[in-house]
Design an enzyme around this catalytic site. Structure first.
Site, PDB file in Angstrom:
ATOM      1  N   ASP A 664       0.816  -1.207   0.000  1.00 58.35           N
ATOM      2  CA  ASP A 664       0.000   0.000   0.000  1.00 58.35           C
ATOM      3  C   ASP A 664       0.853   1.261   0.000  1.00 58.35           C
ATOM      4  OD1 ASP A 664      -2.730   1.232   0.426  1.00 58.35           O
ATOM      5  OD2 ASP A 664      -1.711   2.001   2.208  1.00 58.35           O
ATOM      6  N   GLU A 717       0.959  -0.654  -5.155  1.00 57.35           N
ATOM      7  CA  GLU A 717      -0.028   0.390  -5.389  1.00 57.35           C
ATOM      8  C   GLU A 717       0.761   1.695  -5.533  1.00 57.35           C
ATOM      9  OE1 GLU A 717      -3.708   2.851  -3.372  1.00 57.35           O
ATOM     10  OE2 GLU A 717      -1.967   2.202  -2.245  1.00 57.35           O
TER      11      GLU A 717
END
Length: 995
Positions: A664, A717
């Site tokens: 993330d 990401e």
């Protein structure tokens, strides 16, 4: 974030738990002289000093010995000299002057509590005589025994006794006894006691009787002989340990207490000195094992224990039982005349209970030099096996090893349910310069709650959860839980197969779910009964779990992690989570997990300023504070912090068989100026804005995971155009950096542009046609995943179907056509839960997907079920068609047919497999049917047939289809030698394959 309560466990000031002892060095025992005495009887008299009328009486404290002769009825001993004990004043030292052959050596014997010594074939006892009687002094023929003294800190001195003239008695002669006295009874009190012929209670320290035989060199008050006594004998009573009955050692048994040699050094006080005492009580002692436990000292073995709230502490070794002196504030100590540290246990008496346990401070460290070296270098790839709480067997004893990295701490203690949340007695030791604190607690096992009580550099204290806890309490409680895994995996076949092909060359369609809300209220094991079947039915190859690691605030969806090594306890235990992963694998479904190494929350019981200073976060406040989320960023440049994160990635893949990590917020890690204004960030050493430490960390993490766990995939990401996110770490790009080493990257640009296009009214889409085609400009710069994730269906962004313009029919048709385009586009697919059946509402973690939309009793149920059926068929055709996935990252796998038909809102392209077998994908994003729409095609395909049509009636469409095979015509079109004519359904995508 709001700090959470420390624990759901109670914190009374109750019984203190066990302490970990330090391993003392062992000295060789020396066998006693021939043992001819069998314990039978003993005569006791108080030994008066030769000069009873001297300045100060010496009767305040006497050495109480016990003599047992083997043949008392047949042997007569001639006494030559007697050892007369003379106490010193309170301020006098324990050193006694040596007298002439006619005079005896002066000494004072003290011991904290009476001890039965197994090794000496004799038993020591302290007896208080009546006022009219003298204190009984019993001399052991072969060994010395212990005497009691009220002195709190006695020092010992040994006076050798001369050999007797009788050959027989020589064999039974004992060496000089150890006498301890640091604080003598005041002279005045001693004189009064001497006048009254009363003895002071003997000290707890075990001492040995110095004389084989006593003689009347100066007129003694009483003397003991081998056969008869010169004075009236007083029967001696057996002295049990104060609260633990002492056992009698069998005759002739060689125990741990051995006869001392004639040359003896001055004994030391066994009590903890004032400085160590203060540091131990304050929890700031770096080396508690050097003080507590059992240690060889001049005069014997010193035993020390810190047991808050205990009434008594007794050392037990075989048949030896010695009750330690209570020094106050939970400290107990005693000096035993042993030659080496024995194997022993402690019997601890509390109010209403007695506990027998190992001494926690007798154990060696559980971590070796290699572990500490690797931790310091930041290269311990199995860090979770070294730090944290681990049930184990150490030196033959079961217990739990605690270890934590806190280099700035002045001291660390373990506190938990096992010590009623009072860590006073559980001080950890510092392992050199590593910054690691360690403690092994015997008899502490699984299920106990614990935290670390850390003394900060400024002296204040903080109670912290274990950064490497592998299990936690259910939030909002915050304690760590001792755990170990006994799970037996059943996914060997899956693990062997997953490495057959890399993820970017295999079918890869992902169903993203938030476990706590997918089916609210279900545990890991209950989810294992439903989730694998549901996902398998829909045909997805993988599930991606939103963060599973423990987090205090459910509203963060798991993206503000406090327990990086613990699956959230909201849904069950770590083994329960293993069961879920195992069940998915056995169903043929891979498991990806969102992983959050970019930042962590500021909760004061977690990682923030863990040991009183910035530790896991960067020391520069500008670098530490995350501007978007109010959290703290990790200091990726610190070896130990980088190690903490790299090992964490490996941990999830190895311990829980996770098949991939979706990392993330990578962009926030890569740029020093991420969400920061000028003046709020400092350039790197080259003057640039790249975070070089984060780059190195990500490269190391990826290289380590791929090396250690074959078949896994890491997914970034990353929302910027950083070069080489999925390039190998050793391949440098134009920017001069090696690749970050990820396997796949989320294509955030495609997601944003395509959703923007679909949100426009069809009449306006021709002006935004490039938003659907631009992705092919960079489609092969990275290995991409096309994500329709949770981020796109929350916070006012609306659900996927609600993003579509038009009425309900057009919205559903728009979703169907978009999903058909997405599954045909180069790249892998990801779809968030609820979007597979066109949920109209945004996702909420509080209640999850609107499953009621699929209830047959609901009027619009066919509309939602139709979209779900389409998703199932998309996955089915996709997995069976290599052209749609085999060359996702190779330009040879894609050819435009028409990409510029903006006025028609039409896109058409070919996907090809390595053998050149094509699939034709055509999307019509206009709400009108286009009859006989001509498209150029290769001339080597004799006919095409529909493999999938999103407008089919079973999906809820208008059922405009091409039911018959479509044959090419020899009319060139779109630069192709042949062409076909198709009927394009409204707002639909059609896939055609060669017949």
């Amino acid at each position: 974030m709001t700090p959470r309560p420390e624990s759901s466990g109670s914190r009374p000031k109750g019984t203190a738990g066990e302490k970990i002892p330090e391993q003392p060095t062992a000295a060789q025992q020396k066998s006693a002289a021939k043992k001819t005495a069998v314990p039978k009887q003993a005569a006791a008299k108080k030994a008066a000093p030769a000069k009873a009328t001297a300045k100060k009486a010496a009767a305040g404290k006497t050495t109480v010995g016990k003599t047992v002769t083997k043949k008392a009825a047949t042997k007569k001993a001639a006494a030559k000299k007697t050892a007369v004990e003379q106490p010193a004043a309170e301020t006098a030292t324990a050193t006694a002057k040596k007298t002439t052959a006619k005079k005896s050596a002066v000494k004072k014997s003290a011991a904290k509590k009476a001890t039965t010594v197994k090794a000496t074939a004799a038993k020591t006892t302290a007896v208080k005589a009546a006022a009219s009687k003298s204190t009984a002094a019993e001399t052991v023929a072969g060994k010395a025994a212990a005497a009691k003294s009220p002195a709190a800190k006695p020092t010992a001195k040994k006076a050798p006794a001369k050999k007797a003239g009788t050959a027989k008695s020589t064999a039974a002669t004992t060496t000089a006894a150890e006498a301890v006295a640091k604080k003598a009874t005041p002279a005045k009190a001693a004189a009064k006691k001497a006048a009254a012929k009363k003895t002071a209670p003997a000290a707890s320290t075990v001492a040995r009787s110095p004389a084989k035989k006593t003689a009347a060199g100066k007129e003694p008050a009483g003397e003991a002989v081998a056969k008869k006594s010169a004075v009236k004998k007083a029967p001696a009573r057996k002295a049990p340990a104060r609260r633990i009955p002492a056992g009698r050692a069998p005759a002739g048994d060689a125990g741990p207490a051995q006869v001392a040699p004639p040359e003896m050094e001055v004994a030391v006080s066994p009590a903890v000195d004032a400085v160590d005492r203060e540091r131990l009580l304050a929890g700031t002692h770096h080396a508690p094992h050097s003080v507590l436990g059992a240690h060889p000292v001049p005069g014997g073995i010193a035993f020390r224990a810190l047991r808050p709230y205990a009434l008594s502490v007794t050392v037990v070794s075989g048949e030896l039982r010695a009750e330690l002196h209570n020094d106050g504030e939970g400290f107990f100590s005693g000096l035993l005349p042993l030659r080496e540290v024995p194997a022993y246990r402690l019997v601890v008496e509390y109010e209403g209970t007695v506990l027998e346990t190992e001494d926690a401070y007798r154990f060696l460290p559980t971590l070796g030099d290699l572990d500490l070296h690797l931790i310091g270098e930041g290269r311990h790839e199995e860090l979770w096996t070294a730090l944290g709480a681990h049930p184990m067997t150490h030196q033959g004893v079961t217990g739990t090893r605690f270890a934590v990295w806190a280099p700035n701490a002045r001291g660390v203690r373990v506190t938990g349910t096992f010590n009623f949340w009072d860590g006073t007695g559980h001080i950890m030791r510092s392992l050199g310069s590593s910054g690691v604190w360690e403690l092994f607690l015997p008899d502490v096992g699984e299920g106990e709650l614990y935290k670390f009580e850390i003394t900060r550099p400024d002296g204040s204290k903080t109670l912290r959860a274990d950064p490497l806890a592998r299990r936690t309490e259910v939030p909002p409680a915050t304690s760590s839980v001792i755990t170990s895994s006994a799970y037996e995996w059943g996914d060997a076949e899956w693990l062997a197969r997953r490495a057959e092909a890399p993820a970017h060359e295999a079918p890869f369609s992902v169903y993203e779910i938030h476990l706590p809300s997918w089916r609210p209220g279900l545990t890991y094991r209950q989810l294992a009964e439903q989730l694998p079947g549901y996902v398998k039915n829909l045909g997805f190859t993988h599930v991606e779990l939103m963060p599973v690691a423990e987090h205090p605030f459910g509203g963060s969806w798991g993206y503000q992690v406090t327990g990086f090594y613990a699956p959230t306890a909201r849904l069950g235990t770590p083994d329960d989570f293993r069961y879920l992963v195992d069940s998915l694998h056995r169903a043929g479904i891979g498991v990806l997990m969102d992983w959050v190494p970019a930042h962590f929350p500021r909760d004061d019981w977690a990682l923030a300023e863990f040991d009183g200073k910035p530790l896991y976060e960067h020391e520069d406040p500008l670098r530490a504070a995350h501007p978007d989320w109010g959290t703290l960023e990790f200091d990726f440049g610190r070896n130990e912090v980088r190690n903490f994160l790299v090992a964490n990635a490996v941990y999830w893949c190895e311990e829980f068989h996770i098949d991939g990590l979706r990392v993330d917020a990578v962009a926030s890690m890569l740029y020093l100026d991420y969400s920061r204004e000028p003046g709020q960030w400092t350039p790197n050493e080259h003057g640039g804005r790249e975070n070089l430490d984060a780059v190195a960390f990500l490269q190391e993490m990826n290289a380590t995971v791929y090396r250690r766990v074959p078949g896994v995939v890491t997914i970034a990401e990353e929302s910027t155009a950083w070069d080489g996110v999925t390039r190998a770490t050793h391949h440098k790009g134009p920017s001069g950096f090696g690749g970050l080493g990820f396997g796949l990257k989320w294509n955030m640009g495609w997601m944003h542009d395509s959703l923007q296009y679909m949100s426009h009214e069809p009449v306006h889409r021709k002006y935004h046609h490039g938003e659907m085609t631009f992705s092919m400009v960079y489609a092969y710069s990275e290995n991409y995943v096309l994500p329709i994730s949770h981020d796109e269906v929350v916070h006012g962004k609306r659900s996927l179907v609600s993003k579509m313009p038009g009425d309900w029919w057009q919205q559903r048709a728009g979703v169907r056509s978009y999903l058909g385009f997405m599954w045909a586009h180069p790249g892998k697919q990801l779809l968030f839960m609820g979007q597979e059946f066109a949920q109209g509402a945004e996702w909420s973690e509080a209640h999850g997907p609107d499953w009621w939309l699929l209830d047959p009793g609901y009027g619009a149920e066919p509309d939602h079920r139709g979209v779900r059926d389409l998703v199932r068929d998309l996955n089915s055709v996709y997995r069976a068609t290599p052209a749609l996935w085999r060359l996702d990252t190779d330009p040879a796998g894609f050819e435009w047919i028409v990409g510029d038909a903006a006025d028609d809102n039409v896109l058409a392209f070919l996907r090809l497999d390595p053998e050149g077998v094509p699939v034709l994908a055509v999307s019509n994003f206009a709400p009108v049917t286009r009859q006989d729409y001509r498209l150029g095609v290769p001339d080597d395909v004799p006919a095409w047939h529909e493999a999938l049509n999103t407008d089919a009636a079973r999906y809820g469409g208008s059922d405009v289809t091409n039911p018959d095979p479509v044959k090419p015509e020899p009319q060139s079109w779109h630069g192709r030698p042949a062409s076909i004519r198709l009927t394009l359904p409204p707002l639909a995508t059609v896939w055609l394959r060669p017949v």
